[in-house]
Design a protein around this motif. Structure first.
Motif, mmCIF file in Angstrom:
data_model
loop_
_atom_site.group_PDB
_atom_site.id
_atom_site.type_symbol
_atom_site.label_atom_id
_atom_site.label_comp_id
_atom_site.label_asym_id
_atom_site.label_seq_id
_atom_site.Cartn_x
_atom_site.Cartn_y
_atom_site.Cartn_z
ATOM 1 N N UNK A 218 -19.547 13.393 -22.620
ATOM 2 C CA UNK A 218 -18.612 13.168 -23.728
ATOM 3 C C UNK A 218 -17.198 13.635 -23.388
ATOM 4 N N UNK A 219 -16.888 13.726 -22.088
ATOM 5 C CA UNK A 219 -15.495 13.872 -21.693
ATOM 6 C C UNK A 219 -14.759 12.600 -22.149
ATOM 7 N N UNK A 220 -13.470 12.728 -22.455
ATOM 8 C CA UNK A 220 -12.739 11.529 -22.869
ATOM 9 C C UNK A 220 -12.749 10.451 -21.786
ATOM 10 N N UNK A 221 -12.800 10.857 -20.502
ATOM 11 C CA UNK A 221 -12.799 9.842 -19.440
ATOM 12 C C UNK A 221 -14.030 8.937 -19.522
ATOM 13 N N UNK A 222 -15.054 9.381 -20.244
ATOM 14 C CA UNK A 222 -16.292 8.602 -20.338
ATOM 15 C C UNK A 222 -16.209 7.480 -21.372
ATOM 16 N N UNK A 223 -15.205 7.548 -22.274
ATOM 17 C CA UNK A 223 -15.220 6.572 -23.368
ATOM 18 C C UNK A 223 -13.856 6.162 -23.896
ATOM 19 N N UNK A 224 -12.770 6.842 -23.459
ATOM 20 C CA UNK A 224 -11.511 6.685 -24.186
ATOM 21 C C UNK A 224 -10.889 5.290 -24.072
ATOM 22 N N UNK A 225 -11.080 4.596 -22.960
ATOM 23 C CA UNK A 225 -10.483 3.262 -22.796
ATOM 24 C C UNK A 225 -10.966 2.305 -23.881
ATOM 25 N N UNK A 226 -12.214 2.405 -24.230
ATOM 26 C CA UNK A 226 -12.816 1.473 -25.175
ATOM 27 C C UNK A 226 -12.896 2.033 -26.595
ATOM 28 N N UNK A 227 -13.173 3.322 -26.701
ATOM 29 C CA UNK A 227 -13.441 3.908 -28.020
ATOM 30 C C UNK A 227 -12.293 4.767 -28.549
ATOM 31 N N UNK A 228 -11.293 5.055 -27.702
ATOM 32 C CA UNK A 228 -10.214 5.968 -28.068
ATOM 33 C C UNK A 228 -10.800 7.262 -28.667
ATOM 34 N N UNK A 229 -10.408 7.617 -29.879
ATOM 35 C CA UNK A 229 -10.855 8.874 -30.468
ATOM 36 C C UNK A 229 -12.246 8.798 -31.095
ATOM 37 N N UNK A 230 -12.875 7.628 -31.045
ATOM 38 C CA UNK A 230 -14.127 7.458 -31.790
ATOM 39 C C UNK A 230 -15.340 7.864 -30.949
ATOM 40 N N UNK A 231 -15.436 9.136 -30.656
ATOM 41 C CA UNK A 231 -16.551 9.617 -29.839
ATOM 42 C C UNK A 231 -17.893 9.300 -30.499
ATOM 43 N N UNK A 232 -17.942 9.395 -31.808
ATOM 44 C CA UNK A 232 -19.199 9.141 -32.510
ATOM 45 C C UNK A 232 -19.723 7.729 -32.285
#
Ligand code: MN
Length: 256
Positions: A218-232
């Motif tokens: 759940x590092x931002x590098x794992x999801x930020x391109x597609x999900x931005x702040x929406x980690x959930x």
């Protein structure tokens, strides 16, 4: 079936106590770096070329699928950057840290031992967790998603009350990691049960002696391109690509 599996785990637990740690040997073993006894199938499924014994160096294991195989849950660009740049950096960092520690032993000057020990823990845990993470996923509908196989479902129920309760706890833990880190399902040899843990960065909040089975970056590098702040949303999408067969094989290898 359920009972015999549980008894088997209990019978074997003493052999495993103290043989590994979240930030070290256990992850090595679970990533296939050890020759610990396991079935051939479990060993093949959990084995990763994360270490080159000939060169005496850690190496980046290839992804077990194409960069775009996990779309739309995880996009191809994220996978490429994550594996080729971020994970590769941890491999280099671990090799560098161990080289500096070897130099210290040769020179007898341990002035920077604290720094390089910390680097070894950070980069090493990063390497080992990513090596598990890639194998914990598979394309949706082609090995990914769905429900866990019955024996794993029984074990999850034994440890957490139900598969749904496990999933809820794992998702909540992953969503709420403070800063960068991981949600982790781990096998605990002392009790023969599983636990859900968090990791901050890669190496903090670990528990010595457990074996990671299912990990979610759940590092931002794992999801930020597609999900931005929406980690959930990313955590929710993870369940569509979770490779339960790999988790079951890791549990089998860790508990036998
Ligand atoms: Mn990562």
């Amino acid at each position: 079936m359920k009972e015999s599996a549980a008894v088997n785990r209990v019978n074997r637990r003493d052999l495993l106590v103290g043989t590994g740690a979240l930030t070290g040997g256990a992850i090595l073993a679970s990533a296939g770096f050890s020759n610990a006894a396991s079935t051939a199938g479990a060993r093949a499924a959990t084995q990763l070329p994360g270490y080159d014994a000939g060169a005496g160096e850690y190496v980046l294991p290839p992804l077990p699928y194409a960069y775009d195989a996990l779309e739309p849950s995880i996009d191809a660009q994220t996978m490429q950057l994550h594996h080729d740049i971020h994970h590769a950096g941890y491999v280099r960092g671990l090799n560098a840290a161990l080289a500096r520690l070897a130099e210290m032993r040769a020179s007898g000057d341990f002035g920077l031992v604290k720094h390089w020990s910390r680097q070894a823990a950070f980069a090493g845990s990063g390497h080992f967790l990513h090596a598990v993470f890639w194998t914990n996923m598979a394309p949706a509908g082609d090995g990914g998603g769905g429900e866990p196989p019955s024996e794993l479902a029984d074990a999850l129920t034994e440890s957490f009350g139900s598969v749904e309760a496990f999933r809820n706890q794992f998702s909540a833990a992953a969503r709420s990691v403070e800063g960068s880190g991981w949600g982790i399902l781990a096998y605990e040899p002392v009790s023969g049960r599983m636990q859900v843990l968090q990791a901050e960065k890669h190496q903090n909040l670990g528990q010595w002696g457990v074996v990671p089975l299912l990990v979610l970056d759940v590092w931002e590098h794992a999801y930020y391109l597609n999900y931005q702040n929406r980690r959930g949303d990313y955590v929710d999408a993870f369940w569509n690509i979770v490779n339960w067969k790999n988790v079951a094989e890791r549990l089998s290898a860790a508990s036998s």
